[in-house]
Design a protein around this motif. Structure first.
Motif, PDB file in Angstrom:
ATOM      1  N   GLY A 118       0.955  -1.183   0.109  1.00 42.49           N
ATOM      2  CA  GLY A 118       0.076  -0.080  -0.350  1.00 42.49           C
ATOM      3  C   GLY A 118       0.904   1.186   0.063  1.00 42.49           C
ATOM      4  O   GLY A 118       0.114   2.241  -0.081  1.00 42.49           O
ATOM      5  N   SER A 119       2.332   1.256  -0.027  1.00 42.21           N
ATOM      6  CA  SER A 119       3.100   2.235   0.131  1.00 42.21           C
ATOM      7  C   SER A 119       4.611   2.626  -0.271  1.00 42.21           C
ATOM      8  O   SER A 119       4.390   1.167  -0.290  1.00 42.21           O
ATOM      9  N   ILE A 120       4.878   2.988  -0.271  1.00 44.02           N
ATOM     10  CA  ILE A 120       6.562   3.304  -1.140  1.00 44.02           C
ATOM     11  C   ILE A 120       7.237   1.532   0.289  1.00 44.02           C
ATOM     12  O   ILE A 120       8.085   1.353  -0.119  1.00 44.02           O
ATOM     13  N   ARG A 121       6.951   2.010   0.858  1.00 44.19           N
ATOM     14  CA  ARG A 121       7.577   1.376   2.409  1.00 44.19           C
ATOM     15  C   ARG A 121       7.743  -0.762   2.148  1.00 44.19           C
ATOM     16  O   ARG A 121       8.158  -1.514   2.665  1.00 44.19           O
ATOM     17  N   ASP A 122       6.626  -0.770   1.574  1.00 42.46           N
ATOM     18  CA  ASP A 122       6.714  -2.263   0.545  1.00 42.46           C
ATOM     19  C   ASP A 122       6.875  -2.672  -0.768  1.00 42.46           C
ATOM     20  O   ASP A 122       7.424  -3.909  -1.447  1.00 42.46           O
ATOM     21  N   MET A 123       7.852  -1.966  -0.420  1.00 45.92           N
ATOM     22  CA  MET A 123       8.808  -2.213  -2.248  1.00 45.92           C
ATOM     23  C   MET A 123       9.311  -3.419  -2.098  1.00 45.92           C
ATOM     24  O   MET A 123       9.505  -4.063  -3.489  1.00 45.92           O
ATOM     25  N   GLY A 124      10.282  -3.603  -0.994  1.00 45.85           N
ATOM     26  CA  GLY A 124      11.155  -4.930  -0.790  1.00 45.85           C
ATOM     27  C   GLY A 124      10.404  -5.774  -0.797  1.00 45.85           C
ATOM     28  O   GLY A 124      10.528  -7.046  -2.067  1.00 45.85           O
ATOM     29  N   LYS A 125       8.742  -5.968  -0.775  1.00 44.79           N
ATOM     30  CA  LYS A 125       8.243  -7.081  -1.051  1.00 44.79           C
ATOM     31  C   LYS A 125       8.453  -7.478  -2.485  1.00 44.79           C
ATOM     32  O   LYS A 125       8.031  -8.455  -3.148  1.00 44.79           O
ATOM     33  N   VAL A 126       7.289  -5.774  -2.770  1.00 43.57           N
ATOM     34  CA  VAL A 126       6.528  -6.870  -4.279  1.00 43.57           C
ATOM     35  C   VAL A 126       7.833  -6.808  -5.349  1.00 43.57           C
ATOM     36  O   VAL A 126       7.540  -7.396  -6.170  1.00 43.57           O
ATOM     37  N   MET A 127       9.264  -6.079  -5.366  1.00 39.63           N
ATOM     38  CA  MET A 127      10.084  -6.736  -5.691  1.00 39.63           C
ATOM     39  C   MET A 127      10.147  -7.830  -5.535  1.00 39.63           C
ATOM     40  O   MET A 127      10.986  -8.112  -6.454  1.00 39.63           O
ATOM     41  N   GLY A 128      10.379  -8.148  -4.478  1.00 39.19           N
ATOM     42  CA  GLY A 128      10.675  -9.656  -4.099  1.00 39.19           C
ATOM     43  C   GLY A 128       9.946 -10.699  -4.717  1.00 39.19           C
ATOM     44  O   GLY A 128      10.553 -11.170  -5.371  1.00 39.19           O
ATOM     45  N   ALA A 129       8.335  -9.979  -4.872  1.00 34.76           N
ATOM     46  CA  ALA A 129       7.871 -11.570  -5.627  1.00 34.76           C
ATOM     47  C   ALA A 129       7.820 -11.319  -7.561  1.00 34.76           C
ATOM     48  O   ALA A 129       7.977 -11.924  -7.794  1.00 34.76           O
ATOM     49  N   LEU A 130       8.100  -9.870  -7.742  1.00 32.06           N
ATOM     50  CA  LEU A 130       8.534  -9.965  -9.336  1.00 32.06           C
ATOM     51  C   LEU A 130       9.922 -10.612  -9.415  1.00 32.06           C
ATOM     52  O   LEU A 130       9.664 -11.709 -10.314  1.00 32.06           O
ATOM     53  N   LYS A 131      10.605 -10.709  -8.530  1.00 22.52           N
ATOM     54  CA  LYS A 131      11.833 -11.364  -8.670  1.00 22.52           C
ATOM     55  C   LYS A 131      11.658 -12.837  -8.878  1.00 22.52           C
ATOM     56  O   LYS A 131      12.101 -13.296  -9.619  1.00 22.52           O
ATOM     57  N   SER A 132      11.677 -13.248  -7.961  1.00 25.78           N
ATOM     58  CA  SER A 132      10.652 -15.063  -7.793  1.00 25.78           C
ATOM     59  C   SER A 132      10.049 -15.638  -9.117  1.00 25.78           C
ATOM     60  O   SER A 132      10.205 -16.705  -9.446  1.00 25.78           O
ATOM     61  N   ARG A 133       9.426 -14.290  -9.491  1.00 25.02           N
ATOM     62  CA  ARG A 133       8.474 -14.888 -10.760  1.00 25.02           C
ATOM     63  C   ARG A 133       9.290 -14.602 -12.252  1.00 25.02           C
ATOM     64  O   ARG A 133       8.627 -15.153 -12.662  1.00 25.02           O
ATOM     65  N   TYR A 134       9.618 -13.504 -11.925  1.00 21.85           N
ATOM     66  CA  TYR A 134       9.755 -13.450 -13.466  1.00 21.85           C
ATOM     67  C   TYR A 134      11.434 -12.779 -13.588  1.00 21.85           C
ATOM     68  O   TYR A 134      11.828 -12.196 -14.423  1.00 21.85           O
ATOM     69  N   ALA A 135      12.684 -14.169 -12.966  1.00 23.03           N
ATOM     70  CA  ALA A 135      13.892 -13.833 -12.968  1.00 23.03           C
ATOM     71  C   ALA A 135      14.098 -14.411 -14.946  1.00 23.03           C
ATOM     72  O   ALA A 135      13.494 -15.238 -15.267  1.00 23.03           O
ATOM     73  N   GLY A 136      15.028 -13.570 -14.978  1.00 22.32           N
ATOM     74  CA  GLY A 136      15.026 -13.078 -16.701  1.00 22.32           C
ATOM     75  C   GLY A 136      14.067 -12.448 -17.679  1.00 22.32           C
ATOM     76  O   GLY A 136      14.878 -13.150 -18.554  1.00 22.32           O
ATOM     77  N   ARG A 137      13.407 -12.344 -16.996  1.00 23.28           N
ATOM     78  CA  ARG A 137      12.039 -11.851 -18.330  1.00 23.28           C
ATOM     79  C   ARG A 137      11.528 -10.235 -17.810  1.00 23.28           C
ATOM     80  O   ARG A 137      11.575 -10.130 -18.818  1.00 23.28           O
ATOM     81  N   MET A 138      12.547  -9.597 -16.863  1.00 22.51           N
ATOM     82  CA  MET A 138      12.017  -8.346 -17.137  1.00 22.51           C
ATOM     83  C   MET A 138      13.265  -7.935 -16.403  1.00 22.51           C
ATOM     84  O   MET A 138      14.605  -8.190 -15.672  1.00 22.51           O
ATOM     85  N   ASP A 139      14.172  -6.446 -16.676  1.00 25.07           N
ATOM     86  CA  ASP A 139      14.871  -5.660 -16.633  1.00 25.07           C
ATOM     87  C   ASP A 139      14.591  -4.963 -14.798  1.00 25.07           C
ATOM     88  O   ASP A 139      14.214  -3.798 -14.589  1.00 25.07           O
ATOM     89  N   PHE A 140      15.623  -5.722 -14.141  1.00 28.73           N
ATOM     90  CA  PHE A 140      15.157  -4.407 -12.606  1.00 28.73           C
ATOM     91  C   PHE A 140      14.792  -2.947 -12.050  1.00 28.73           C
ATOM     92  O   PHE A 140      15.212  -2.829 -11.855  1.00 28.73           O
ATOM     93  N   GLY A 141      15.761  -3.500 -12.961  1.00 31.61           N
ATOM     94  CA  GLY A 141      16.613  -1.479 -13.052  1.00 31.61           C
ATOM     95  C   GLY A 141      15.756  -0.580 -12.960  1.00 31.61           C
ATOM     96  O   GLY A 141      16.024   0.027 -12.868  1.00 31.61           O
ATOM     97  N   LYS A 142      15.080  -1.138 -14.434  1.00 35.84           N
ATOM     98  CA  LYS A 142      14.314  -0.221 -14.891  1.00 35.84           C
ATOM     99  C   LYS A 142      12.711  -0.206 -14.408  1.00 35.84           C
ATOM    100  O   LYS A 142      11.738   0.055 -14.389  1.00 35.84           O
TER     101      LYS A 142
END
Length: 158
Positions: A118-142
């Protein structure tokens, strides 16, 4: 993943494709370096790196070469830029298809919903979820700034 790379390496040897062979050897060396590092971390008989690690290695190698090619182009060294881009082509053969902008936006929305962010404090959770599901399929720097924008607009009411 390793089997595919090894098979491609053997085929490049048979075809006497020195440029492709060189790139595949660089990939193998990077994977072996990661294996050694993992074994040192665990201090026991580790199995080495898995497919997720290999995807991460390939992603970094691809990104490094694209940056080098851009620098060479800016410096007027088109021959070196072309060589870097040919290496990128070989590396990306082993990476899954990259998500397009719409797919990335949908993945971000799904990850925000799934994590209840719900806020910027949850960014780590969101990035972790994306990395576990989409590793190699998106540029996480962008993707990072996009997630931040989504979370900021969500916490500001919209």
């Amino acid at each position: 993943m390793r089997t595919r790379i090894t098979t491609a390496l053997k085929q490049a040897m048979k075809d006497k494709d020195t440029e492709r062979l060189s790139t595949l050897r660089l990939i193998n060396a990077a994977i072996k370096d990661r294996d050694i590092a993992k074994r040192a971390e665990v201090n026991e008989e580790a199995t080495g790196c898995g497919d997720a690690d290999v995807l991460e290695i390939l992603g970094k190698m691809s990104k490094q070469r694209k940056e080098s090619a851009r620098a060479y182009e800016e410096g007027g060294r088109l021959d070196l830029a072309e060589r870097e881009l040919r290496e990128v082509e070989v590396i990306e053969e082993f990476l899954p298809k990259q998500l397009d902008d719409d797919e990335v936006a949908a993945a971000i929305q799904a990850a925000i919903s799934a994590t209840g962010a719900g806020s910027i404090r949850d960014m780590g959770k969101v990035m972790g979820a994306l990395k576990s599901r989409y590793a190699g399929r998106m540029d996480f720097g962008k993707v990072g700034p996009l997630v931040k924008d989504h979370l900021c607009s969500a916490s500001n009411g919209g």
